[in-house]
Write an enzyme that holds these catalytic residues in place. Structure first.
Site, short mmCIF file in Angstrom:
data_model
loop_
_atom_site.label_atom_id
_atom_site.label_comp_id
_atom_site.label_asym_id
_atom_site.label_seq_id
_atom_site.Cartn_x
_atom_site.Cartn_y
_atom_site.Cartn_z
N ARG A 43 0.84 -1.15 0.09
CA ARG A 43 -0.01 -0.12 -0.27
C ARG A 43 0.85 1.02 -0.12
O ARG A 43 1.52 1.53 0.85
CB ARG A 43 -0.82 0.01 1.25
CG ARG A 43 -1.91 1.09 1.61
CD ARG A 43 -2.66 0.74 2.64
NE ARG A 43 -3.85 1.81 2.98
CZ ARG A 43 -3.35 2.86 3.69
NH1 ARG A 43 -2.28 3.03 4.35
NH2 ARG A 43 -4.40 3.67 3.95
N ASN A 73 -2.46 -2.89 -3.47
CA ASN A 73 -3.43 -1.89 -3.24
C ASN A 73 -3.88 -1.10 -4.35
O ASN A 73 -2.70 -0.05 -4.80
CB ASN A 73 -3.14 -1.03 -2.04
CG ASN A 73 -4.34 -0.24 -1.66
OD1 ASN A 73 -4.19 1.10 -1.98
ND2 ASN A 73 -5.41 -0.65 -0.99
N ASP A 74 -5.07 -1.09 -5.02
CA ASP A 74 -5.59 -0.27 -5.76
C ASP A 74 -4.95 -0.10 -7.59
O ASP A 74 -5.63 -0.24 -8.27
CB ASP A 74 -5.36 1.55 -5.18
CG ASP A 74 -6.08 2.45 -6.48
OD1 ASP A 74 -7.09 1.79 -7.06
OD2 ASP A 74 -5.94 3.59 -6.27
N SER A 112 -12.81 -3.69 -0.37
CA SER A 112 -13.03 -3.12 1.34
C SER A 112 -14.43 -2.93 1.08
O SER A 112 -15.19 -2.31 0.37
CB SER A 112 -12.13 -1.62 1.14
OG SER A 112 -10.98 -1.88 1.12
N MET A 298 -4.02 0.10 44.97
CA MET A 298 -5.18 1.15 44.45
C MET A 298 -4.53 2.17 43.78
O MET A 298 -4.22 3.13 44.32
CB MET A 298 -5.94 1.52 45.56
CG MET A 298 -7.24 0.53 45.70
SD MET A 298 -6.81 -1.12 46.29
CE MET A 298 -8.41 -1.89 46.32
N LYS A 372 -17.01 -10.21 34.94
CA LYS A 372 -18.05 -10.62 36.37
C LYS A 372 -19.02 -9.17 36.31
O LYS A 372 -18.63 -8.02 36.10
CB LYS A 372 -17.24 -10.48 37.49
CG LYS A 372 -18.21 -10.89 38.79
CD LYS A 372 -17.64 -10.03 39.89
CE LYS A 372 -18.18 -8.68 40.26
NZ LYS A 372 -19.58 -8.45 40.11
N CYS A 450 -18.60 -5.82 43.96
CA CYS A 450 -17.22 -5.47 43.85
C CYS A 450 -16.14 -6.06 44.57
O CYS A 450 -14.87 -6.28 44.18
CB CYS A 450 -17.30 -3.92 44.05
SG CYS A 450 -18.34 -2.87 43.10
#
Length: 541
Positions: A43, A73-74, A112, A298, A372, A450
């Site tokens: 490409r 590509n193309d 595409s 945390m 969960k 939680c």
């Protein structure tokens, strides 16, 4: 002569503009071929004709050494000049009938496709076309998708249904990388025909890598694993936990014994569990983690979570108050990169459009190991109308067949699914486990779900450590991002939490939710494997 047989598994679309500094295009190309790329599309959007032909010629020369076909590509003129295997064109490029006339019957043509209308037209031209490139699946920086909605795995599956029976193969493109690849492959399986993608088209995840061989190899492992799992399902063999192990008949008593063993691993290894959770439950989540023997951290800042990832045992992402989206993106991606269990708790995902959008954005960045949620949350992810959401709560009569819901969603999401409620249901897509333990007082304290997610994180970290301690070598199929028995980890987290809640609720000093909350942490700390085995109410459905 006939058209060349094509393996679309890992389809590299070149893009020299994405090469990292100092990386040569041809060097990167050869390394990607060594890693397992099966098809290459050249490409070049800005090269003049002479330069394009020279790049294509050298690309083909390298690819020929690895027996990998090259498409252009193309530019049909470049294809004809170099003698590549075929071309790929867009919706506004050369008309399909003319393209086939110009390149002949033996060359490959890909098109595409970005919506159902284009897919329908493509299926009508299956006598001319060989494959379609479906996308963008997710937002991508390698192509202008402004004004177009990303298809996502569900939209990709809808297109697979539309081309069913046409003989066309389908390759997905757009925003695909290693962490979301398993989700795409499993989640895009067509809902009606059960057809699957033939492969994935990748640009930046390989081209922009400083180690394209490794990048290609990791992608190839996931694609190959998916194709093997599809074959296993066809053979009715089933797959255990996504790890390529055949699941034998599960025995509830043996499962409870394995939970006992994993409890010992947690206390022995004290794994570090990173929790990005909502502000309502941070303190209690940290306390239940400590109570079972693990260690909580945390942290939310993107730089901090990036550096923490190699040290943690597992990551929990609970977006109850959605205050740290960028940190969640980084943490989840790094958990995948470092092969750490990632537990996702999509709190109240069905309550607002904002929450649904954030969930989709996060899931486009990383692949959860375990998901969960309560009935409303799992229902929203499964696109079920049986259960509705009212804030963080579920309303409605519940699922008619909760086991079937979690099993189907586990297959679709390539993750362990945990459905919490009066009864808990857990599935890896092959087996469904029902847990009937728990106290009604869990419904009367904030963040009980939680906290259950926190404990699943503790046992997921322990399961991974236990696997690594027992196995000096990796599975032959090493495509799964996390090693260890994650189904067992999910069962252990829920079972330990619900049994402890029963013991706490039965204490004479518990008078209501306030005293129960404190007693629950005490009983998680005091809980023994023998009590868990004695009280476990496990069923294999």
């Amino acid at each position: 002569m006939g058209r060349q047989a094509i393996d679309y598994s890992v389809y590299l679309v070149t893009g020299r503009e994405f090469l990292p500094p100092g990386k040569d295009y041809y060097e990167s190309l050869e390394e990607s071929l060594q890693g397992g790329v099966t098809l290459v599309q050249v490409r070049e959007k800005n090269a003049d004709t002479g330069e394009f032909i020279e790049i294509a010629r050298k690309t083909k020369e390298i690819c020929d050494r690895y027996n990998v076909p090259v498409l252009i590509n193309d530019r049909i003129d470049v294809h004809l000049a170099v003698g590549t295997a075929g071309i790929h064109i867009g919706q506004t490029d050369c008309p399909l009938p003319l393209a086939r006339t110009l390149i002949g019957d033996d060359a490959i043509i890909g098109l595409s496709v970005s919506n159902v209308e284009q897919a329908t037209r493509a299926a009508q031209h299956s006598d001319i076309l060989d494959y379609i490139g479906v996308g963008a699946v997710w937002p991508t920086g390698s192509k202008d998708t402004k004004g177009r909605k990303s298809l996502g795995p569900d939209g990709t599956g809808e297109i697979l249904d539309l081309i069913h029976g046409s003989g066309l193969e389908a390759v997905a493109i757009g925003g695909i990388h290693l962490p979301n690849l398993a989700q795409l492959l499993h989640g895009s399986v067509a809902p009606k025909s059960r057809d699957a993608l033939a492969g994935i088209a990748i640009i930046s995840d390989i081209v922009a890598s400083t180690t394209p061989k490794e990048a290609a190899a990791n992608l190839r492992l996931v694609v190959d694993s998916f194709k093997r799992s599809r074959q296993a399902l066809k053979d009715e063999a089933g797959v255990f936990g996504g790890l390529g192990q055949k699941r034998a008949e599960v025995d509830a008593k043996k499962l409870a014994e394995k939970v006992q063993e994993l409890m010992a691993v947690v206390k022995r290894e004290t794994p570090l569990v990173h929790q990005m959770t909502n502000t309502v439950v941070v303190n209690d989540s940290a306390n239940v983690t400590l109570a079972v023997g693990a260690s909580p951290i945390m942290s939310t800042h993107p730089r901090d979570v990036h550096d923490l990832s190699p040290a943690i045992g597992a990551l929990l992402i609970n977006f109850g108050t959605i205050g740290d989206k960028e940190g969640m993106k980084v943490a989840g991606r790094q958990a995948n990169v470092n092969r750490k269990p990632l537990i996702f708790d999509p709190v109240a995902i069905g309550a607002t459009s904002y929450r649904r959008e954030i969930s989709e954005e996060l899931l486009a960045h990383w692949q959860p190991t375990i998901i969960k949620g309560n009935a409303a949350e799992i229902g929203a992810m499964a696109k079920s109308t049986e259960v509705a959401s009212r804030g963080v709560d579920s309303v409605g009569s519940g699922f008619a067949d909760p086991g079937a819901v979690v099993k189907a969603l586990a297959r679709k999401r390539a993750a362990i699914i945990v459905l919490t409620g009066e009864k808990d249901y857990i599935s890896d897509g092959s087996v469904v486990i029902k847990i009937s333990n728990g106290s009604h007082l869990l419904e009367r304290i904030t963040g009980s779900g939680c906290q259950a997610g926190s404990l699943i994180g503790c046992f997921a970290a322990a399961a991974r450590l236990d696997y690594l301690a027992k196995n000096e070598t990796k599975f032959e199929d090493d495509s799964q991002l996390v090693q260890g028995d994650m189904l067992l980890a999910a069962v252990a987290g829920i079972l330990v939490y619900t049994v402890a809640s029963e013991v706490a609720a039965a204490r004479p000093d518990v008078k209501g939710p306030g005293t129960f909350r404190a007693a629950l942490i005490d009983e998680l700390y005091n809980l023994t494997p023998d009590v868990v085995a004695e009280k476990a109410k496990l069923e294999i459905l």
